[in-house]
Write a protein that holds these residues in place. Structure first.
Motif, PDB file in Angstrom:
ATOM      1  N   SER A   1       5.044   2.352  11.177  1.00  0.00           N
ATOM      2  CA  SER A   1       6.253   3.039  11.650  1.00  0.00           C
ATOM      3  C   SER A   1       7.471   2.125  11.592  1.00  0.00           C
ATOM      4  O   SER A   1       8.575   2.567  11.252  1.00  0.00           O
ATOM      5  CB  SER A   1       6.038   3.548  13.079  1.00  0.00           C
ATOM      6  N   ALA A   2       7.284   0.841  11.915  1.00  0.00           N
ATOM      7  CA  ALA A   2       8.398  -0.105  11.809  1.00  0.00           C
ATOM      8  C   ALA A   2       8.938  -0.137  10.382  1.00  0.00           C
ATOM      9  O   ALA A   2      10.160  -0.106  10.155  1.00  0.00           O
ATOM     10  CB  ALA A   2       7.947  -1.498  12.242  1.00  0.00           C
TER      11      ALA A   2
ATOM     12  N   ILE B   1       0.834  -1.201   0.000  1.00  0.00           N
ATOM     13  CA  ILE B   1       0.000   0.000   0.000  1.00  0.00           C
ATOM     14  C   ILE B   1       0.866   1.247   0.000  1.00  0.00           C
ATOM     15  O   ILE B   1       0.591   2.221  -0.704  1.00  0.00           O
ATOM     16  CB  ILE B   1      -0.943  -0.021   1.213  1.00  0.00           C
ATOM     17  N   SER B   2       1.936   1.218   0.786  1.00  0.00           N
ATOM     18  CA  SER B   2       2.833   2.373   0.847  1.00  0.00           C
ATOM     19  C   SER B   2       3.437   2.672  -0.513  1.00  0.00           C
ATOM     20  O   SER B   2       3.476   3.820  -0.968  1.00  0.00           O
ATOM     21  CB  SER B   2       3.949   2.119   1.869  1.00  0.00           C
TER      22      SER B   2
ATOM     23  N   PRO C   1      15.408  15.182   5.431  1.00  0.00           N
ATOM     24  CA  PRO C   1      15.181  16.578   5.031  1.00  0.00           C
ATOM     25  C   PRO C   1      14.547  16.660   3.651  1.00  0.00           C
ATOM     26  O   PRO C   1      14.660  15.739   2.839  1.00  0.00           O
ATOM     27  CB  PRO C   1      16.586  17.186   5.025  1.00  0.00           C
ATOM     28  N   ARG C   2      13.861  17.769   3.389  1.00  0.00           N
ATOM     29  CA  ARG C   2      13.222  18.014   2.100  1.00  0.00           C
ATOM     30  C   ARG C   2      13.960  19.122   1.359  1.00  0.00           C
ATOM     31  O   ARG C   2      14.598  19.978   1.972  1.00  0.00           O
ATOM     32  CB  ARG C   2      11.763  18.423   2.295  1.00  0.00           C
ATOM     33  N   GLU C   3      13.853  19.076   0.043  1.00  0.00           N
ATOM     34  CA  GLU C   3      14.442  20.152  -0.755  1.00  0.00           C
ATOM     35  C   GLU C   3      13.862  21.494  -0.344  1.00  0.00           C
ATOM     36  O   GLU C   3      14.573  22.484  -0.233  1.00  0.00           O
ATOM     37  CB  GLU C   3      14.177  19.902  -2.245  1.00  0.00           C
TER      38      GLU C   3
ATOM     39  N   ASN D   1      14.363   3.734   6.080  1.00  0.00           N
ATOM     40  CA  ASN D   1      15.081   5.005   6.222  1.00  0.00           C
ATOM     41  C   ASN D   1      14.225   6.214   5.855  1.00  0.00           C
ATOM     42  O   ASN D   1      14.745   7.254   5.473  1.00  0.00           O
ATOM     43  CB  ASN D   1      16.379   5.006   5.389  1.00  0.00           C
ATOM     44  N   GLN D   2      12.913   6.086   5.978  1.00  0.00           N
ATOM     45  CA  GLN D   2      12.068   7.265   5.834  1.00  0.00           C
ATOM     46  C   GLN D   2      12.134   8.132   7.081  1.00  0.00           C
ATOM     47  O   GLN D   2      12.029   9.358   7.012  1.00  0.00           O
ATOM     48  CB  GLN D   2      10.623   6.848   5.568  1.00  0.00           C
TER      49      GLN D   2
END
Length: 430
Positions: free
Chosen positions: A394-395, A82-83, A307-309, A401-402
């Motif tokens: 969450s696991a 699903i993700s 981090p995001r751009e 590595n999100q």
């Protein structure tokens, strides 16, 4: 006549532009999809209405929490599929929804789902959902958010967390049990802080008192633990009394911003800073800095994100904000370090424990699933489904590595610059 499951699979594949990696079983008993894959159980038409009125993560969450959707087969495999199809796809697609609606196949798939969903009335939100606009991090709103998450019932948390009653990632070795891994984490924090008999420790967000008890019992420290949860405080005080440590441990229902009896030799903040919020983080760091004596140390144990751009694009996770941690915010570890330094701290060590949290969450999910009937009796079926979904998802997020979790050791360095730390300080790993 074609069963509802085949129609759902066909519509979903048109919307997603990919083969559905799950089977679907519909309310009419029909089933379709790849053999051997986990089964998404669409128990009624109301599940479709939830998704149509609130497309994406929050609609899925509402359908799951209410019991309109279910899963059979391996939960982690299903969530991973699903993700990949929905959450990661949405992030990559950005603002292309209107463009997708110009596609006649997409419009046709939506029309098919509307037919299957029945009369277009939006279902009521599940009672477990937080029903308030997002607030700034005031004392009042933070207390409400903490109460929503932690005042679920101590018996429920005992079932999930086990005897350690520690609600943050454990510190694992190959031979660890959940209880020994949590004990080792508490000891790791104490070693990093270098606490000694007679010193004063402030435990911010003390939970059910496990860190306070460990530091007092094993290191002879005098501890003040603060929490905004009445249920946590009641439980922690009982544990302190039973351990005969009332002369060394004080548990308060108090906002960290209202603590005024410093200085302390050390401060532990374990899994609490995620509740602070970006706008208040510098204030948090400055308040803790002011509560330490010169030479005192802070151990900040905090979940972080990638981090995001463009950091202005960061949004709170819809499901977690509505059902788990209202107003909780994650920041990249670099941002956390910068804010601590802006407050005056000297950052001396950063340790990433990402894999450790994934292992911990899988143990918590296993505890919940092993005693599911009791869990639903204690907290209600909807709340138990919330916890099962968020912990399992969450696991996977930690494993991929999100998100990560980091222990930052920071020092209120004296004016003369003497840190008091050994030249090779990482002796805490033993």
């Amino acid at each position: 006549m074609t069963g509802a499951a085949s129609r759902l699979v066909g519509a979903a594949e048109k919307l997603l532009g990919a083969e559905l990696p799950l089977q679907i079983r519909a309310w009419d008993g029909s089933q379709a999809g790849p053999e051997g894959a986990p089964v998404l159980v669409v128990r009624n038409r109301r599940a479709l209405r939830r998704l149509l009125f609130k497309p994406g993560e929050l609609g899925l969450g509402r359908a799951w929490v209410s019991g309109d959707l279910g899963l059979e087969g391996d939960l982690y495999t299903a969530l991973g599929a699903i993700s990949g199809l929905i959450w990661e796809r949405d992030e990559a697609a950005g603002g292309s929804v209107l463009g997708a609606l110009r596609d006649p196949e997409v419009r046709g798939a939506i029309g098919e789902l509307l037919k299957l969903a029945g009369p277009p009335l939006p279902p009521p939100r599940p009672p477990e959902e937080v029903r308030r606009p997002r607030h700034r991090h005031t004392r009042r709103s933070d207390k409400r958010a903490i109460s929503h998450h932690y005042d679920v019932g101590n018996d429920f948390y005992e079932l999930v967390l086990g005897p350690s009653m520690v609600y943050s990632c454990a510190y694992w070795s190959e031979s660890s049990t959940l209880e020994t891994a949590q004990r080792d984490k508490l000891e790791l924090v104490c070693r990093k802080l270098g606490v000694r008999e007679g010193q004063r420790l402030l435990d911010v967000g003390c939970g059910w008192g496990s860190m306070a008890l460990h530091a007092a019992r094993e290191h002879g420290v005098h501890v003040v633990g603060v929490t905004l949860s009445e249920e946590q405080a009641t439980y922690a005080r009982k544990r302190v009394a039973e351990a005969g440590l009332t002369d060394r441990v004080e548990i308060r229902v108090q906002d960290y911003r209202d603590v005024s009896d410093g200085p302390y030799d050390a401060i532990s903040s374990i899994g609490m800073a995620e509740h602070v919020g970006a706008e208040s983080y510098l204030e948090y760091a400055r308040d803790l800095y002011a509560l330490l004596r010169p030479g005192g140390k802070l151990l900040n144990h905090q979940i972080g994100r990638r981090p995001r751009e463009d950091e202005s694009e960061y949004q709170l996770d819809g499901f977690i904000d509505a059902y788990v941690f209202p107003d909780g915010e994650l920041a990249p570890v670099g941002t956390t370090v910068t804010q601590l330094e802006r407050a005056g701290f000297e950052v001396r060590d950063v340790e990433a424990l990402r894999e450790h949290y994934a292992l911990t969450l899988r143990r918590w999910v296993a505890n919940l699933e092993a005693d599911w009937d009791r869990a639903t009796g204690l907290a209600g079926a909807g709340r138990a489904r919330v916890w099962r979904m968020y912990m399992a998802a969450s696991a996977l997020a930690f494993e991929s590595n999100q998100i990560g979790v980091n222990q930052v050791l920071a020092l209120r360095t004296p004016d003369e610059g003497t840190s008091g730390l050994p030249l090779r300080p990482r002796t805490w790993h033993g």
